[in-house]
Write a protein that holds these residues in place. Structure first.
Motif, short mmCIF file in Angstrom:
data_model
loop_
_atom_site.label_atom_id
_atom_site.label_comp_id
_atom_site.label_asym_id
_atom_site.label_seq_id
_atom_site.Cartn_x
_atom_site.Cartn_y
_atom_site.Cartn_z
N MET A 50 0.84 -1.19 0.00
CA MET A 50 0.00 0.00 0.00
C MET A 50 0.88 1.25 0.00
O MET A 50 2.03 1.22 0.47
CB MET A 50 -0.90 0.01 1.24
CG MET A 50 -1.83 -1.18 1.34
SD MET A 50 -3.08 -1.22 0.05
CE MET A 50 -4.08 0.21 0.52
N PRO A 51 0.40 2.36 -0.52
CA PRO A 51 1.18 3.60 -0.46
C PRO A 51 1.27 4.12 0.98
O PRO A 51 0.46 3.78 1.83
CB PRO A 51 0.37 4.56 -1.33
CG PRO A 51 -1.02 4.03 -1.30
CD PRO A 51 -0.90 2.54 -1.20
N GLY A 52 2.29 4.93 1.23
CA GLY A 52 2.39 5.60 2.52
C GLY A 52 3.29 4.90 3.51
O GLY A 52 4.11 4.05 3.15
N LYS A 53 3.11 5.27 4.80
CA LYS A 53 3.98 4.79 5.87
C LYS A 53 3.23 4.08 6.98
O LYS A 53 3.82 3.73 8.01
CB LYS A 53 4.77 5.96 6.48
CG LYS A 53 5.75 6.63 5.54
CD LYS A 53 6.54 7.71 6.25
CE LYS A 53 7.56 8.37 5.33
NZ LYS A 53 8.36 9.40 6.05
N SER A 54 1.94 3.87 6.82
CA SER A 54 1.15 3.26 7.89
C SER A 54 1.70 1.89 8.27
O SER A 54 2.14 1.12 7.41
CB SER A 54 -0.31 3.15 7.48
OG SER A 54 -0.90 4.42 7.30
N HIS A 55 1.62 1.58 9.55
CA HIS A 55 2.21 0.34 10.06
C HIS A 55 1.20 -0.41 10.92
O HIS A 55 0.43 0.19 11.67
CB HIS A 55 3.45 0.70 10.89
CG HIS A 55 4.10 -0.47 11.56
ND1 HIS A 55 4.85 -1.40 10.88
CD2 HIS A 55 4.09 -0.87 12.87
CE1 HIS A 55 5.29 -2.31 11.73
NE2 HIS A 55 4.84 -2.02 12.94
N SER A 56 1.18 -1.72 10.77
CA SER A 56 0.45 -2.61 11.66
C SER A 56 -1.05 -2.32 11.67
O SER A 56 -1.70 -2.34 10.63
CB SER A 56 1.05 -2.53 13.07
OG SER A 56 0.52 -3.50 13.93
N THR A 57 -1.64 -2.04 12.84
CA THR A 57 -3.08 -1.82 12.91
C THR A 57 -3.50 -0.57 12.15
O THR A 57 -4.60 -0.53 11.59
CB THR A 57 -3.56 -1.71 14.37
OG1 THR A 57 -2.79 -0.72 15.05
CG2 THR A 57 -3.40 -3.05 15.09
N ALA A 58 -2.64 0.45 12.11
CA ALA A 58 -2.96 1.64 11.32
C ALA A 58 -3.05 1.29 9.84
O ALA A 58 -3.91 1.80 9.11
CB ALA A 58 -1.92 2.73 11.55
N LEU A 59 -2.18 0.40 9.38
CA LEU A 59 -2.22 -0.06 8.00
C LEU A 59 -3.49 -0.87 7.74
O LEU A 59 -4.14 -0.72 6.70
CB LEU A 59 -0.98 -0.91 7.71
CG LEU A 59 -0.90 -1.58 6.34
CD1 LEU A 59 -0.94 -0.54 5.22
CD2 LEU A 59 0.37 -2.42 6.24
N TYR A 60 -3.88 -1.72 8.69
CA TYR A 60 -5.08 -2.52 8.55
C TYR A 60 -6.31 -1.63 8.36
O TYR A 60 -7.26 -2.01 7.66
CB TYR A 60 -5.25 -3.40 9.78
CG TYR A 60 -6.43 -4.33 9.72
CD1 TYR A 60 -6.38 -5.51 8.99
CD2 TYR A 60 -7.61 -4.04 10.42
CE1 TYR A 60 -7.46 -6.38 8.94
CE2 TYR A 60 -8.69 -4.90 10.37
CZ TYR A 60 -8.61 -6.06 9.63
OH TYR A 60 -9.70 -6.91 9.58
N ARG A 61 -6.29 -0.47 8.98
CA ARG A 61 -7.44 0.42 8.92
C ARG A 61 -7.40 1.39 7.74
O ARG A 61 -8.30 2.22 7.59
CB ARG A 61 -7.55 1.18 10.24
CG ARG A 61 -7.92 0.26 11.39
CD ARG A 61 -8.02 1.01 12.71
NE ARG A 61 -8.52 0.11 13.74
CZ ARG A 61 -7.82 -0.23 14.85
NH1 ARG A 61 -6.62 0.27 15.04
NH2 ARG A 61 -8.34 -1.05 15.73
N GLU A 62 -6.39 1.27 6.89
CA GLU A 62 -6.39 2.06 5.66
C GLU A 62 -7.53 1.57 4.77
O GLU A 62 -7.87 0.39 4.77
CB GLU A 62 -5.06 1.90 4.93
CG GLU A 62 -3.88 2.61 5.59
CD GLU A 62 -3.94 4.12 5.44
OE1 GLU A 62 -4.55 4.60 4.47
OE2 GLU A 62 -3.37 4.82 6.30
N PRO A 63 -8.14 2.47 3.99
CA PRO A 63 -9.28 2.07 3.16
C PRO A 63 -8.98 0.85 2.29
O PRO A 63 -7.99 0.81 1.57
CB PRO A 63 -9.53 3.32 2.31
CG PRO A 63 -9.03 4.45 3.15
CD PRO A 63 -7.83 3.91 3.86
N GLY A 64 -9.84 -0.13 2.38
CA GLY A 64 -9.75 -1.32 1.55
C GLY A 64 -8.91 -2.45 2.08
O GLY A 64 -9.04 -3.59 1.62
N VAL A 65 -8.04 -2.19 3.05
CA VAL A 65 -7.13 -3.25 3.52
C VAL A 65 -7.89 -4.33 4.27
O VAL A 65 -7.72 -5.53 4.00
CB VAL A 65 -6.00 -2.66 4.38
CG1 VAL A 65 -5.16 -3.78 5.00
CG2 VAL A 65 -5.10 -1.75 3.55
#
Length: 300
Positions: A272-287
């Motif tokens: 995914m684009p960006g720097k989100s990690h772990s649970t923050a990444l899971y909560r990115e739209p569509g993940v």
């Protein structure tokens, strides 16, 4: 087999999830001890309890299930926290979302690196799974149909379960959100890094290994921590998700994809684009939707 999991339920649950930024066999776990009542807060149709799968105070897991007599696939969730911190409480929202989808969910704690060095964390995850399988009827759980999902350091533990031995009975898939597949790679990357998170990850990997660096007397421990080095033909398929510019780079999962791919074991990696990690990444739209769909394809 009767289950109550559906793709439509996945879509509904995701809509409700709004962003909020053979060692175990040698030491069999005791029978679970109930420490929480079922159906807290009056959650309709679901039951929950906290059980012990070992004697240490951290060897506990929250179990969510639907007591309607239907046998259901299982989802085991492993929290992150640099191996040295974190708690299953941080995963409650995600655990509940999978219970709402109709799965039996096991949200586990494990001994942290401040209490025990590797492989204690993998041993604990395996012991939690063994306890769940022994008591499958209690939680309406299909003991031969489950996945393990881990976040960051928990992703490392989940992936290590996935490559343990020559396949773990009943395990149909492993999901890692920002998983640390190679502590050795993290150790090397952190040596010359200026990014604080990479430096901290290096130090965390050293702590996980018992305070030792890779060479010398700790070389076997570091080798045991390397997920890709233990790939075998009967390992479970894996899904990993990274953000392109996070401190646990997608290159970590490419190591696993290469080693398992050579053996014919599918590994799907999502960047995914960006720097989100772990649970923050899971909560990115569509993940979450993509992860849930992959799990549904594996266990229904």
């Amino acid at each position: 087999m009767r289950t109550a999991v559906s793709l439509s339920a996945i879509a509904l649950a995701f809509a409700a999830l709004t962003p909020v930024s053979a060692q175990a066999a040698r030491n069999p776990a005791p029978e679970p001890a109930v420490t929480m009542p079922t159906d807290p807060d009056g959650i309709g149709g679901l039951a929950k309890e906290t059980v012990s799968y070992g004697k240490h105070r951290l060897q506990k897991m929250d179990v969510w299930w639907t007591p309607d007599g239907m046998e259901r696939p299982g989802v085991f969730i492993i929290h992150g926290g640099w191996w040295s911190s974190g708690d299953k409480k941080s995963m409650t929202r995600i655990a509940r979302s999978y219970a709402d989808l109709g799965y039996t969910v096991f949200n586990i704690n494990y001994r942290l690196s401040t209490q025990a060095a590797w492989p204690a964390q993998r041993t604990d995850a395996l012991a939690a799974i063994a306890t769940a399988r022994r008591n499958a009827d209690r939680w309406a759980f299909d003991a031969d149909n489950y996945v393990v999902a881990g976040f960051s350091a928990g992703g490392h533990i989940a992936a290590a379960v996935g490559t343990f031995g020559n396949g773990v009975q009943g395990l149909k898939g492993v999901v890692g959100l920002s998983p640390i597949i190679s502590p050795l790679r993290a150790y090397t990357d952190g040596a010359a890094a200026v990014e604080p998170a990479k430096v901290r990850l290096r130090k965390s990997a050293i702590r996980l290994a018992g305070g030792c660096h890779p060479k010398g007397k700790c070389s076997r421990t570091w080798a045991s921590m390397e997920v890709a080095w233990h790939a075998s033909r009967r390992d479970a398929p894996m899904l990993t998700v990274h953000a392109k510019d996070e401190f646990v780079p997608p290159a970590q999962s490419e190591l696993l994809k290469e080693s398992l791919g050579k053996l014919g074991v599918p590994v799907k990696t999502i960047t995914m684009p960006g720097k989100s990690h772990s649970t923050a990444l899971y909560r990115e739209p569509g993940v979450a939707e993509r992860v849930q769909a992959w799990i549904y394809d594996r266990i229904g």
